[in-house]
Design a protein around this motif. Sequence first.
Motif, PDB file in Angstrom:
ATOM      1  N   SER A 144     -28.133   9.328 -36.780  1.00  0.00           N
ATOM      2  CA  SER A 144     -27.105  10.297 -37.163  1.00  0.00           C
ATOM      3  C   SER A 144     -25.918  10.268 -36.204  1.00  0.00           C
ATOM      4  O   SER A 144     -24.757  10.269 -36.636  1.00  0.00           O
ATOM      5  CB  SER A 144     -27.702  11.702 -37.216  1.00  0.00           C
ATOM      6  OG  SER A 144     -28.096  12.138 -35.934  1.00  0.00           O
ATOM      7  N   ILE A 209     -22.394  18.718 -36.285  1.00  0.00           N
ATOM      8  CA  ILE A 209     -22.090  17.750 -37.340  1.00  0.00           C
ATOM      9  C   ILE A 209     -21.544  18.464 -38.577  1.00  0.00           C
ATOM     10  O   ILE A 209     -20.554  18.031 -39.175  1.00  0.00           O
ATOM     11  CB  ILE A 209     -23.341  16.925 -37.692  1.00  0.00           C
ATOM     12  CG1 ILE A 209     -23.752  16.046 -36.511  1.00  0.00           C
ATOM     13  CG2 ILE A 209     -23.085  16.051 -38.913  1.00  0.00           C
ATOM     14  CD1 ILE A 209     -25.027  15.261 -36.725  1.00  0.00           C
ATOM     15  N   GLY A 273     -27.961   3.820 -38.950  1.00  0.00           N
ATOM     16  CA  GLY A 273     -27.096   4.991 -39.020  1.00  0.00           C
ATOM     17  C   GLY A 273     -25.779   4.693 -39.716  1.00  0.00           C
ATOM     18  O   GLY A 273     -25.336   5.457 -40.595  1.00  0.00           O
ATOM     19  N   SER A 277     -24.716   5.977 -43.513  1.00  0.00           N
ATOM     20  CA  SER A 277     -23.489   6.747 -43.719  1.00  0.00           C
ATOM     21  C   SER A 277     -22.582   6.063 -44.741  1.00  0.00           C
ATOM     22  O   SER A 277     -21.940   6.732 -45.567  1.00  0.00           O
ATOM     23  CB  SER A 277     -22.751   6.943 -42.388  1.00  0.00           C
ATOM     24  OG  SER A 277     -22.415   5.697 -41.799  1.00  0.00           O
ATOM     25  N   ILE A 305     -25.883  12.704 -43.123  1.00  0.00           N
ATOM     26  CA  ILE A 305     -26.413  12.366 -41.794  1.00  0.00           C
ATOM     27  C   ILE A 305     -26.920  13.608 -41.064  1.00  0.00           C
ATOM     28  O   ILE A 305     -27.773  13.503 -40.172  1.00  0.00           O
ATOM     29  CB  ILE A 305     -25.359  11.629 -40.946  1.00  0.00           C
ATOM     30  CG1 ILE A 305     -24.135  12.497 -40.681  1.00  0.00           C
ATOM     31  CG2 ILE A 305     -24.958  10.330 -41.592  1.00  0.00           C
ATOM     32  CD1 ILE A 305     -23.187  11.895 -39.674  1.00  0.00           C
ATOM     33  N   SER A 306     -26.418  14.802 -41.450  1.00  0.00           N
ATOM     34  CA  SER A 306     -26.956  16.020 -40.844  1.00  0.00           C
ATOM     35  C   SER A 306     -28.403  16.244 -41.269  1.00  0.00           C
ATOM     36  O   SER A 306     -29.194  16.836 -40.524  1.00  0.00           O
ATOM     37  CB  SER A 306     -26.091  17.226 -41.219  1.00  0.00           C
ATOM     38  OG  SER A 306     -26.198  17.519 -42.592  1.00  0.00           O
ATOM     39  N   LEU A 308     -30.554  13.910 -41.484  1.00  0.00           N
ATOM     40  CA  LEU A 308     -31.344  13.098 -40.548  1.00  0.00           C
ATOM     41  C   LEU A 308     -31.677  13.896 -39.295  1.00  0.00           C
ATOM     42  O   LEU A 308     -32.795  13.807 -38.774  1.00  0.00           O
ATOM     43  CB  LEU A 308     -30.574  11.831 -40.173  1.00  0.00           C
ATOM     44  CG  LEU A 308     -30.244  10.852 -41.298  1.00  0.00           C
ATOM     45  CD1 LEU A 308     -29.463   9.655 -40.748  1.00  0.00           C
ATOM     46  CD2 LEU A 308     -31.514  10.366 -41.985  1.00  0.00           C
ATOM     47  N   VAL A 309     -30.721  14.668 -38.804  1.00  0.00           N
ATOM     48  CA  VAL A 309     -30.976  15.517 -37.626  1.00  0.00           C
ATOM     49  C   VAL A 309     -32.046  16.553 -37.955  1.00  0.00           C
ATOM     50  O   VAL A 309     -32.940  16.834 -37.141  1.00  0.00           O
ATOM     51  CB  VAL A 309     -29.683  16.210 -37.172  1.00  0.00           C
ATOM     52  CG1 VAL A 309     -29.957  17.122 -35.979  1.00  0.00           C
ATOM     53  CG2 VAL A 309     -28.626  15.179 -36.791  1.00  0.00           C
TER      54      VAL A 309
END
Length: 333
Positions: A144, A209, A273, A277, A305-306, A308-309
């Motif tokens: 991410s 993010i 990553g 994206s 990608i947030s 993924l966090v």
Amino acid sequence: MVKTIAFISWPGLIAPVLGPPLGGVIVTYSHWSWIFWLNIPLGVLALIASFFLVPQTREKVIRAFDIKGFIFTASAFVMMITGLELMGHGEIDSGCMLIAGGLIFSILTFRHSFVHPRPLLPFSTLTIQTFRSAVVGGSLFRASINAIPFLLPLLFQLSFGWSAVQAGSMVLWVFAGNLAMKPATTWLMKRWGFRRILMWNGVISLLAILSCLLLSPSLSYYAIAVILFIGGLTRSLQFSCYNSLGFADVPQDKMSDASVIFSIFFQFSMSAGIALSALFLRLSMVWNNHHTPAHVDINLAFIGISVLVLFSMIDVYRLEKVQGSRSWVNTMR
């Protein structure tokens, strides 16, 4: 150990952030091909540094090279990265087939590691919970944060109308946050422990993010800089904490095996990553019927990608409150 890992983590944080401003200068005042030619002198310097700085040590027992494991592993990673890349270019069918093939080879690699006496990827080290959390959760987080320096210049150039130099220079505020956090990293981990830092800082990283969704040309320069700076603070702390946690409970005789697993997943997550994206960006463009990325497409990529966090915090939640801390305290003593 923590201080050393925090120090050697800098290149992994600095390089993706310095890339956009340096690339912006090159494409603005020179030719884009110099972005690639620049790797030649850097590679030569790396070879010279390795010759003089890296000690020539050898294992007492030299094990045979795991050819089958190498073929399985290389096939899995190449197929999955290529599949994600193709899907990012809109070739969904070919990309899905390659990713499916990559998953099959991943299963073969995993099974092979438990039947071979000295496998190339010793997955048995993942039985150590803190190491497994740092590899799985850490890889999702690294994927991410490595996407951020890819998406931000796109946002600034395509939506804000900034030049490549302006866009790349703004990303330096992320780098400033990375540097500002470093002096406090060891103290914070010693004061609060791995699990609490990873959980609360992970939440702040997630919000940092998502705050990129608020970026617009109407915001002042300093407001944008503050958002990026806070994001840099959180990613630096999380990055160092994951790297320290990964080796906190690994016994010395397993350290070499753990390093192999950690470094391979580290490299894979950084490539994945950017590929993910780009895939999120492409899917949004198809959904919104855009031929070029628009502001809404970039925002949806930030949301992607947030997630993924968010997934990276599942492994952290499963950790015990003091897990990893005992080895770390003994090391500090």
